[in-house]
Design an enzyme around this catalytic site. Sequence first.
Site, PDB file in Angstrom:
ATOM      1  N   LYS A  58       0.806  -1.201   0.000  1.00 47.91           N
ATOM      2  CA  LYS A  58       0.000   0.000   0.000  1.00 47.91           C
ATOM      3  C   LYS A  58       0.852   1.269   0.000  1.00 47.91           C
ATOM      4  O   LYS A  58       0.606   2.191  -0.774  1.00 47.91           O
ATOM      5  CB  LYS A  58      -0.876  -0.047   1.248  1.00 47.91           C
ATOM      6  CG  LYS A  58      -1.666   1.171   1.514  1.00 47.91           C
ATOM      7  CD  LYS A  58      -2.263   1.077   2.902  1.00 47.91           C
ATOM      8  CE  LYS A  58      -1.196   1.331   3.953  1.00 47.91           C
ATOM      9  NZ  LYS A  58      -1.760   1.454   5.305  1.00 47.91           N
ATOM     10  N   THR A  59       1.857   1.271   0.872  1.00 45.38           N
ATOM     11  CA  THR A  59       2.684   2.468   0.972  1.00 45.38           C
ATOM     12  C   THR A  59       3.435   2.713  -0.334  1.00 45.38           C
ATOM     13  O   THR A  59       3.587   3.843  -0.779  1.00 45.38           O
ATOM     14  CB  THR A  59       3.673   2.344   2.137  1.00 45.38           C
ATOM     15  OG1 THR A  59       2.953   1.972   3.303  1.00 45.38           O
ATOM     16  CG2 THR A  59       4.370   3.654   2.398  1.00 45.38           C
ATOM     17  N   ASP A  66      -4.846   7.891   3.796  1.00 44.99           N
ATOM     18  CA  ASP A  66      -4.411   6.549   4.164  1.00 44.99           C
ATOM     19  C   ASP A  66      -5.324   6.019   5.268  1.00 44.99           C
ATOM     20  O   ASP A  66      -5.911   6.809   6.008  1.00 44.99           O
ATOM     21  CB  ASP A  66      -2.962   6.649   4.669  1.00 44.99           C
ATOM     22  CG  ASP A  66      -2.320   5.297   4.796  1.00 44.99           C
ATOM     23  OD1 ASP A  66      -2.861   4.318   4.244  1.00 44.99           O
ATOM     24  OD2 ASP A  66      -1.268   5.221   5.457  1.00 44.99           O
ATOM     25  N   GLU A  67      -5.432   4.730   5.403  1.00 44.79           N
ATOM     26  CA  GLU A  67      -6.225   4.112   6.489  1.00 44.79           C
ATOM     27  C   GLU A  67      -7.630   4.700   6.560  1.00 44.79           C
ATOM     28  O   GLU A  67      -8.106   5.078   7.627  1.00 44.79           O
ATOM     29  CB  GLU A  67      -5.526   4.323   7.855  1.00 44.79           C
ATOM     30  CG  GLU A  67      -4.079   3.913   7.900  1.00 44.79           C
ATOM     31  CD  GLU A  67      -3.894   2.410   8.084  1.00 44.79           C
ATOM     32  OE1 GLU A  67      -4.872   1.643   7.881  1.00 44.79           O
ATOM     33  OE2 GLU A  67      -2.778   2.002   8.406  1.00 44.79           O
ATOM     34  N   GLN A 116      -9.056  -4.103   8.799  1.00 48.14           N
ATOM     35  CA  GLN A 116      -8.119  -3.582   9.779  1.00 48.14           C
ATOM     36  C   GLN A 116      -8.673  -2.369  10.510  1.00 48.14           C
ATOM     37  O   GLN A 116      -7.926  -1.562  11.055  1.00 48.14           O
ATOM     38  CB  GLN A 116      -6.794  -3.234   9.105  1.00 48.14           C
ATOM     39  CG  GLN A 116      -6.077  -4.446   8.551  1.00 48.14           C
ATOM     40  CD  GLN A 116      -4.698  -4.096   8.027  1.00 48.14           C
ATOM     41  OE1 GLN A 116      -3.837  -3.650   8.759  1.00 48.14           O
ATOM     42  NE2 GLN A 116      -4.502  -4.291   6.730  1.00 48.14           N
ATOM     43  N   ARG A 171       1.064  -8.919  10.951  1.00 47.56           N
ATOM     44  CA  ARG A 171       2.339  -8.215  11.120  1.00 47.56           C
ATOM     45  C   ARG A 171       3.510  -9.136  10.850  1.00 47.56           C
ATOM     46  O   ARG A 171       4.633  -8.689  10.617  1.00 47.56           O
ATOM     47  CB  ARG A 171       2.511  -7.661  12.550  1.00 47.56           C
ATOM     48  CG  ARG A 171       1.504  -6.638  13.039  1.00 47.56           C
ATOM     49  CD  ARG A 171       1.316  -5.518  12.097  1.00 47.56           C
ATOM     50  NE  ARG A 171       0.156  -5.795  11.249  1.00 47.56           N
ATOM     51  CZ  ARG A 171      -0.061  -5.233  10.068  1.00 47.56           C
ATOM     52  NH1 ARG A 171       0.784  -4.352   9.601  1.00 47.56           N
ATOM     53  NH2 ARG A 171      -1.123  -5.535   9.347  1.00 47.56           N
TER      54      ARG A 171
END
Length: 771
Positions: free
Chosen positions: A49-50, A236-237, A267, A618
């Site tokens: 994503k980043t 973002d998010e 998430q 993670r």
Amino acid sequence: MPTFVLKNDDSQDYPTNPPFLEDVNERQREAVLHTDGPLLIIAGAGSGKTRVLTYRIANLIYQKRTRPNQIIALTFTNKAAREMQERIVNLIGEQAKRLWMGTFHSVFSRILRIEAEHLGYTPDFSIYDTVDSERVIKMILREMNMNTREIKPQKVRHIISTAKNQMISPEIFQDKYVQGPLYDIAGQVYRRYLERCKRNNSMDFDDLLLKPIELFEHNPDILQKYQQHFRYILIDEYQDTNHAQYRVTNLLAAGHKNICVVGDDSQSIYSFRGADITNILNFRRDYPGSVQVPLEQNYRSTKVILKCADSVIKKNKSRLDKTLWTRNDDGEVITLIENYDERDEANRIARTIEEKRIRQNLSYRDFAVLYRTNYQSRVLEDAFRRRGILYQLVGGISFYQRKEIKDVTAYLRLLVNQHDDESILRVINEPTRGIGEKTLSALLKKARKEEKSLWEIIMDVESADIYKPAIRGIREFVDVLKRTEKKLKKSGLTDTVRFLLEESGYLRQFIEEHSHESLMRRQNVMEMLNAISYFEKSSNEPSLGTFLQEISLVTDLDSHDSNEPAVTLMTVHGSKGLEFPVVFITGLEEELFPIGGRTGDQVDIEEERRLFYVAITRAENYLYFSYAKNRFRFGDQVEMRRSRFLDEVDSSVVRTETGATIRQKGSQISSSTGRRLPGDTYISYDSPARREPEWESPKSDNSDSTVSIEYDSTQENAVWRPGMVIIHPKFGAGKILQCQGQGEDARLTVFFKKVGQKKLVAKLANLTIIG
DNA sequence: TTAATCGTACTTTTT
DNA sequence: GTACGATTAA
């Protein structure tokens, strides 16, 4: 990764297909290249994503000839913002610094500072964190003669914050939302709280999002200015945005309609803070003509880990459909570590880390230990320290939330803005100057009556009718601040603050008191001084006001340094967005993870499950689950049941330490309430008759393992604690019940399985600490 | 009226 | 372990 340096804004011939487009997959490429019009990127965990966001920004600059400062990129945490910033600098060079990039709170506080006058504020407004807000609310409650024990300021703050975020005014709140006496009081406090903040020229965290909305709605010309200025908006998010964040970005996006949001509904873990998952679910409806791009290829984790994560999240009903897949290896099965109690758990984890690090030649930085609540960190820290494992604790009480740091901050705020009554009240008697509660309430009363600020009152303290001995102290206080103000005009920031801390006697109080605690506090203050010194050197606008603005939005999560050769200890919340080769998820017990609902608010089990999902995803290569059968909670040890989540995961990918499959038992737990249903029989894993506490059979120490590790087993400097497990050459394994003294002279009361309770002198007993 | 000391309750997650 | 409130001593 290729690096480009962007030359002057226009005039250049840019490569039509910059090389950075070659290391992306089809979907990612699509997301990068879709520039105009609303775009929703559904980004699964570890799907790059980043990378997409940063490439997208680079592409906007290269191909669309957008100037960096016309792009606004909003993140949820400073951590995410900084990481993105770094990666964009790698792509486009120092230009990246001119992007409007940061957390919602920091970016909008920047805008608010520019436009402060339109809201009746000055650009130096203070930012109140949760603790500050609570102080204000507490004081208001006191003024209303409320018992702050029955009416918890914390609760009132939460109610007010919720109301604010839903943009309900005090009037409407009192009309329509009052349900019970607590809400009635909260409604009254709400109104006064707003007044108080305004008068103190300060905003709380919620205001940083709400005031921009107010600003834009009341000043269409200003809104238009920003709408035109920001050609591209990235968020973002997005699943974690609340209503205010939705509104404010919606307003900004109405101009160019180039809004790109990235998120993953699986998430979403911040509903307790007002995050509204429907923002992402309704994006397509809210922004007609939008394009949706799913990113489903995972680059982070092994197949085993993904399978596990998938089996967990599938239990949730409401979610956008997507399936993660990966080209990575199958990887190793997940290990479940079962423990007698939390000490045992911590020791086993410490030992596992040490073994794994040596055997697989890993660094401490490759490990992360995650937990649901901050207080779980303490036992882990103990175990790590005892074994000499380097660790980095992230989160918990933030540096900037420590009492002494808040005191210093209050002093500094007063140099910028004397009308901040809250700050005066905080430090006027810090260190003690003989100014007590009675004196303060008299001063406050006078201030209210004359409609003046506290500062104006204490400047002319002689005319106030108060307890005489206090006057001297007040004069001292005023005098120090005045002298510091003068000093600030001719000296640098660091020198001024040092002057202030010395002249006010603030530092001296720590030296005079010789406790360990005051030493720590002093160190923290010195650390603050370092921070100021660093800021003074590195900032291009090193004013006190700027410094205060900056630190008010910093959290302890920001101190995480992934290059530090240390094991990371943090909450699952804190871990979002990060990745580690080896991850431990601890405390997998009912009422802890998933967390137990305290009376009143009920737990959203789906959110807890998403949290578990975040934790699992993670991990890159190795994943461990652990739980303890007993745990100290509220002062005494209680028996814990292992988490229902362990029964939910696909059992084919998890094994216990001994290689057994984890038992899948029919869940007797009602999934809606988290409580056992009446009539259910709960079968404990170890029924009392055959329970064998782990410490009685220290299996990993009769090592069949290739590497054996020596733990500090000498007695000279040993630290003994009740609960420690030791081996005695004759009596075998035992648990320490009591200790008197430390080191080799310590007298210990130990319970041995074979022989019962014994009293020993450490020096003579030749004990080996095993946990 | 203020300062120091003792006892008690509290621990979800964060900008 | 800590932070606050109530109690006591100065």
